[in-house]
Design a protein around this motif. Structure first.
Motif, PDB file in Angstrom:
ATOM      1  N   ARG A 292       0.833  -1.215   0.000  1.00 17.81           N
ATOM      2  CA  ARG A 292       0.000   0.000   0.000  1.00 17.81           C
ATOM      3  C   ARG A 292       0.860   1.255   0.000  1.00 17.81           C
ATOM      4  N   SER A 293       0.323   2.292  -0.609  1.00 16.08           N
ATOM      5  CA  SER A 293       0.923   3.626  -0.539  1.00 16.08           C
ATOM      6  C   SER A 293      -0.191   4.644  -0.760  1.00 16.08           C
ATOM      7  N   LEU A 294       0.147   5.922  -0.697  1.00 15.68           N
ATOM      8  CA  LEU A 294      -0.862   6.972  -0.817  1.00 15.68           C
ATOM      9  C   LEU A 294      -1.032   7.409  -2.269  1.00 15.68           C
ATOM     10  N   TYR A 295      -2.299   7.460  -2.684  1.00 16.40           N
ATOM     11  CA  TYR A 295      -2.667   7.906  -4.041  1.00 16.40           C
ATOM     12  C   TYR A 295      -3.729   9.002  -3.964  1.00 16.40           C
ATOM     13  N   PHE A 296      -3.637   9.946  -4.918  1.00 14.93           N
ATOM     14  CA  PHE A 296      -4.696  10.942  -5.067  1.00 14.93           C
ATOM     15  C   PHE A 296      -5.919  10.280  -5.693  1.00 14.93           C
ATOM     16  N   VAL A 297      -7.084  10.641  -5.215  1.00 14.73           N
ATOM     17  CA  VAL A 297      -8.327  10.116  -5.788  1.00 14.73           C
ATOM     18  C   VAL A 297      -9.151  11.218  -6.452  1.00 14.73           C
ATOM     19  N   LYS A 298      -8.584  12.425  -6.514  1.00 17.16           N
ATOM     20  CA  LYS A 298      -9.222  13.555  -7.195  1.00 17.16           C
ATOM     21  C   LYS A 298      -8.178  14.318  -8.000  1.00 17.16           C
ATOM     22  N   ASP A 299      -8.646  15.008  -9.057  1.00 19.75           N
ATOM     23  CA  ASP A 299      -7.787  15.967  -9.746  1.00 19.75           C
ATOM     24  C   ASP A 299      -7.688  17.218  -8.885  1.00 19.75           C
ATOM     25  N   LEU A 300      -6.472  17.701  -8.689  1.00 15.24           N
ATOM     26  CA  LEU A 300      -6.248  18.891  -7.882  1.00 15.24           C
ATOM     27  C   LEU A 300      -5.302  19.830  -8.625  1.00 15.24           C
ATOM     28  N   LYS A 301      -5.374  21.134  -8.264  1.00 15.04           N
ATOM     29  CA  LYS A 301      -4.547  22.156  -8.892  1.00 15.04           C
ATOM     30  C   LYS A 301      -3.459  22.607  -7.923  1.00 15.04           C
ATOM     31  N   ALA A 302      -2.378  23.143  -8.495  1.00 19.65           N
ATOM     32  CA  ALA A 302      -1.333  23.751  -7.670  1.00 19.65           C
ATOM     33  C   ALA A 302      -1.943  24.816  -6.773  1.00 19.65           C
ATOM     34  N   GLY A 303      -1.604  24.800  -5.503  1.00 17.31           N
ATOM     35  CA  GLY A 303      -2.141  25.747  -4.540  1.00 17.31           C
ATOM     36  C   GLY A 303      -3.334  25.219  -3.769  1.00 17.31           C
ATOM     37  N   ASP A 304      -3.975  24.130  -4.257  1.00 13.61           N
ATOM     38  CA  ASP A 304      -5.090  23.540  -3.504  1.00 13.61           C
ATOM     39  C   ASP A 304      -4.572  22.940  -2.198  1.00 13.61           C
ATOM     40  N   VAL A 305      -5.442  22.949  -1.210  1.00 13.90           N
ATOM     41  CA  VAL A 305      -5.147  22.282   0.056  1.00 13.90           C
ATOM     42  C   VAL A 305      -5.656  20.839  -0.035  1.00 13.90           C
ATOM     43  N   VAL A 306      -4.851  19.910   0.351  1.00  8.63           N
ATOM     44  CA  VAL A 306      -5.219  18.489   0.261  1.00  8.63           C
ATOM     45  C   VAL A 306      -6.210  18.156   1.374  1.00  8.63           C
ATOM     46  N   ALA A 307      -7.418  17.794   0.982  1.00  5.90           N
ATOM     47  CA  ALA A 307      -8.441  17.400   1.960  1.00  5.90           C
ATOM     48  C   ALA A 307      -8.352  15.894   2.233  1.00  5.90           C
ATOM     49  N   ALA A 308      -9.025  15.470   3.309  1.00  9.47           N
ATOM     50  CA  ALA A 308      -8.955  14.055   3.701  1.00  9.47           C
ATOM     51  C   ALA A 308      -9.539  13.146   2.639  1.00  9.47           C
ATOM     52  N   ASP A 309     -10.528  13.640   1.887  1.00  6.49           N
ATOM     53  CA  ASP A 309     -11.156  12.782   0.874  1.00  6.49           C
ATOM     54  C   ASP A 309     -10.426  12.815  -0.469  1.00  6.49           C
ATOM     55  N   ALA A 310      -9.273  13.477  -0.503  1.00  8.67           N
ATOM     56  CA  ALA A 310      -8.533  13.582  -1.766  1.00  8.67           C
ATOM     57  C   ALA A 310      -7.449  12.524  -1.899  1.00  8.67           C
ATOM     58  N   VAL A 311      -7.118  11.832  -0.825  1.00  9.13           N
ATOM     59  CA  VAL A 311      -6.068  10.802  -0.857  1.00  9.13           C
ATOM     60  C   VAL A 311      -6.537   9.544  -0.144  1.00  9.13           C
ATOM     61  N   ARG A 312      -6.010   8.423  -0.588  1.00  5.17           N
ATOM     62  CA  ARG A 312      -6.320   7.142   0.059  1.00  5.17           C
ATOM     63  C   ARG A 312      -5.076   6.274   0.108  1.00  5.17           C
TER      64      ARG A 312
END
Length: 356
Positions: A292-312
């Motif tokens: 296992r490792s961490l992956y983004f589950v949403k498209d995000l832009k530079a400057g966005d803050v990473v929310a809990a639902d954006a990575v798994r």
């Protein structure tokens, strides 16, 4: 503690594969040809040594029908001791051709002598070692006599208590033996596995400070193979061409396929024991990517803050370790990221390593 002994150049001890002794005993059933065939099959099965027994009925007992000399139960019920040993013994004039045959087959051969004349015979044949049988472990004079040859010695300890084992070891040392092993043994024919108490092996090694192994009289290989995990450096098992052959020891002996399995499986256990090692093993290297490792589950832009639902935390393992999840949530991205892409340190404006 003595770490190793050597028989015919083969090192025997905890740091070496278990030494497998195929005990022929009486399984030649009165045929020199059968004895030579047993030697050949032991070699083919992978045994390190073939062992025989050197005695005559007259060197073991008295020719008497008195009650003391009658066998009243077990495999040999109804015979006298003299009759049993007459039936079971290996004729002394067979010894040289058997030794010659074993050497041609490139397998070590040695014997259990049961009196001083047997030792003398075996010395003439340049036997590389001596085995003292369990029933003779209390014959300290015999042990000293065999020890005086300077050859390696193995003593079976069936029926012997701690004091008797200590006395046998002392006799061997006093006689001149410098390479000594003892075998934990249960002198039942056959013996039930529950009688073996294999935890005794480690205690014997610590208590007596000698190389320790197992003489196994159970009907299968489980006890013998398990003993390797508990420190047995030698294993002795009776060996026959045919368990239904009708000889004195056939019924509790291994057949060729079983001996081959013993040789293979005991060495596999020894390899598996290895050493204390928490490191990544060579066979695991190719599978690291599936952790296992961490992956983004949403498209995000530079400057966005990473929310809990954006990575798994998911498989595969190309992203950073899941233990950094809490540190990543709330951080700012340095660049655009796509869903299903691994979380990398370079994606983040602040290194989470400094926060860990």
């Amino acid at each position: 503690m003595t770490n190793a002994i050597a028989i015919a150049g083969r090192q025997i001890g905890a740091d070496f594969p278990p030494y497998i002794i195929a005990e022929m005993s009486a399984n030649h059933n009165g045929s020199l040809d059968a004895a030579c065939a047993i030697i050949d099959r032991a070699k083919a099965a992978g045994a390190d040594a073939i062992k025989i027994q050197t005695y005559t009925p007259d060197t073991l007992t008295l020719k008497s029908d008195l009650p003391d000399f009658q066998i009243t139960d077990g495999l040999w019920e109804g015979r006298t001791l003299y009759d049993l040993y007459q039936w079971a013994h290996t004729p002394w004039d067979w010894h040289k051709p058997m030794f010659d045959h074993a050497r041609q087959a490139d397998i070590t051969i040695f014997s259990s002598p049961f009196d001083t004349t047997a030792v003398d015979l075996l010395e003439d044949l340049n036997a590389p070692a001596y085995k003292i049988a369990s029933f003779e472990a209390v014959d300290l004079a015999l042990i000293r006599y065999a020890a005086a040859t300077g050859k390696p010695m193995i003593i079976s300890t069936g029926m012997a208590d701690q004091d008797e084992i200590g006395e046998a070891i002392a006799a061997a040392r006093d006689g001149g033996c410098r390479e000594l092993a003892i075998l934990h043994c249960v002198s039942g024919y056959p013996a039930p596995a529950e009688d073996y108490n294999l935890r005794t092996l480690a205690d014997m090694a610590d208590r007596f400070g000698v190389v320790t192994g197992l003489s196994d009289h159970t009907l299968d290989n489980v006890t013998a193979v398990a003993s390797v995990a508990l420190g047995a450096a030698l294993i002795e098992k009776h060996f026959t061409l045919d368990r239904s052959g009708g000889g004195p020891d056939d019924s509790f002996s291994l057949e060729p396929a079983q001996l081959e399995a013993l040789c293979r499986d005991s060495r596999t256990v020894w390899q598996a024991m290895g050493e204390v090692d928490y490191g990544r093993k060579s066979s695991e290297i190719g599978n690291v990517k599936f952790r296992r490792s961490l992956y983004f589950v949403k498209d995000l832009k530079a400057g966005d803050v990473v929310a809990a639902d954006a990575v798994r935390s998911v498989r595969p393992g190309y992203g950073i370790a899941p233990r950094y999840l809490d540190q990543i949530v709330g951080t700012t991205l340095r660049r655009d990221v796509a869903a299903c892409s691994p979380v990398l340190m370079d994606d983040l404006a602040v290194s989470v390593l400094s926060q860990a």
